[in-house]
Write an enzyme that holds these catalytic residues in place. Sequence first.
Site, short mmCIF file in Angstrom:
data_model
loop_
_atom_site.label_atom_id
_atom_site.label_comp_id
_atom_site.label_asym_id
_atom_site.label_seq_id
_atom_site.Cartn_x
_atom_site.Cartn_y
_atom_site.Cartn_z
N LYS A 279 3.45 -12.16 -2.68
CA LYS A 279 2.87 -12.04 -1.34
C LYS A 279 2.60 -13.41 -0.72
CE LYS A 279 1.69 -7.24 -1.41
NZ LYS A 279 0.73 -6.15 -1.50
N ARG A 314 1.97 -3.81 -9.91
CA ARG A 314 3.19 -3.53 -9.13
C ARG A 314 3.90 -4.87 -8.91
NH1 ARG A 314 4.82 -3.44 -3.81
NH2 ARG A 314 6.14 -1.72 -3.19
N1 HH2 Z 1 2.48 -3.62 -1.33
C1 HH2 Z 1 3.59 -3.39 -0.62
C2 HH2 Z 1 4.15 -2.10 -0.56
N2 HH2 Z 1 3.56 -1.07 -1.21
N3 HH2 Z 1 1.85 -0.24 -2.60
C3 HH2 Z 1 0.72 -0.44 -3.29
N4 HH2 Z 1 0.12 0.58 -3.93
N5 HH2 Z 1 0.14 -1.69 -3.37
C4 HH2 Z 1 0.67 -2.77 -2.75
O1 HH2 Z 1 0.08 -3.87 -2.81
C5 HH2 Z 1 1.87 -2.59 -1.98
C6 HH2 Z 1 2.44 -1.28 -1.93
C7 HH2 Z 1 4.27 -4.52 0.09
O2 HH2 Z 1 5.16 -5.18 -0.75
P1 HH2 Z 1 6.74 -4.89 -0.86
O3 HH2 Z 1 7.02 -3.46 -1.20
O4 HH2 Z 1 7.27 -5.85 -1.84
O5 HH2 Z 1 7.33 -5.25 0.55
P2 HH2 Z 1 7.64 -4.41 1.86
O6 HH2 Z 1 6.42 -3.69 2.26
O7 HH2 Z 1 8.05 -5.47 2.85
O8 HH2 Z 1 8.76 -3.46 1.55
#
Ligand code: HH2
Length: 346
Positions: A279, A314
């Site tokens: 992040k 995660r």
């Molecule tokens: N962060 C993201 C998406 N889903 N779910 C949970 N439970 N906790 C988190 O911190 C979380 C999540 C954002 O990260 P990412 O999926 O890598 O990116 P994007 O939202 O751009 O697809």
Amino acid sequence: MTLYYRPIPMTDPARPADSQLLAGGWCWFDRVEVLAREAAPEIIGWEETPAEVLARLTAPRPPVVGLDMDRPRLMGILNVTPDSFSDGGLYLAPEAALARARRMAGEGADLLDIGGESTRPGAALVPEAEEIARTAPVIAGLQGQGLPPISIDTRKAGVARAALDAGAAMLNDVSALSFDPGMAACAATSGVPICLMHAQGDPETMQAAPRYDDVLLDVYDHLAARIAVAEAAGIARKNIVVDPGIGFGKTQEHNLALLARLSLFHGLGVPVLLGVSRKRFIGVIGDAPEPADRMPGSLALALGAVAQGVQILRVHDILPSRQGLALWQAAIRGQAGQATGRESAG
Ligand code: HH2
């Protein structure tokens, strides 16, 4: 005055005989930090903690999708999107997504979290049909191969249902049931576990000016309220996981305040999941403008979270996380031994 009780988590091998085990896991505590909005923090012994709070802090957590919560678990991230902040566009083609999922499984992921809508700051809403078309075929394509259970990262009931039909075993709702009124019923009737994550505002605008009275206590109260909503809708408590939602309507200072005192969330009495991987603030503090260069900082935060008893991490990078966990655990035990996660990881 509402008081909040944060166990001060320890992993030292010299554990006093009368200390308490945190959530049936790998941390112990004999002191508790008492927090309040109107008063300075205070430290008390565990025996001064109210009985109902102590019961929630110490009760072993039930397994989540068959995974025992007595050791840290890795949830591998797979974004089937063109625009996710780190892996956007890499796995949009179904073959690429399937290969990535199999690779993370081979590297020792305990769970796979598949998403078809980016929730990065500024991201726009994806229509439901499009999100289903991205995710359901990938989930279906991963069935029957002995792969880890799959969770669907969605705010929408229609996407969740299509994912469950395709073989998903868990829901991950970054809106904690507040985006789609059908989501609670979907979780309740399917009987699968659901992660309720804290977010302030929508992804499109959430980073504009996040504000809290006390970020730690506000997020705690919000998650407690969402658990109550979930239970009222018929979702069993044993199927609830919580997540403070790092980066979702939070400044760097907010994120750090939460990370410093994560163990508070064990007071909710359910497993805690954390998503910090790659992040933005890791790039700022760790001088890594490119998300792909943020693995070391992500791992440092992940291990810090595990030292506070967080059960599910995660992450994008399974192999380094698996290695980091194995070594961290060996060092706190003073011996190598039982794997920290998926037994097949070796
Ligand atoms: N962060 C993201 C998406 N889903 N779910 C949970 N439970 N906790 C988190 O911190 C979380 C999540 C954002 O990260 P990412 O999926 O890598 O990116 P994007 O939202 O751009 O697809």
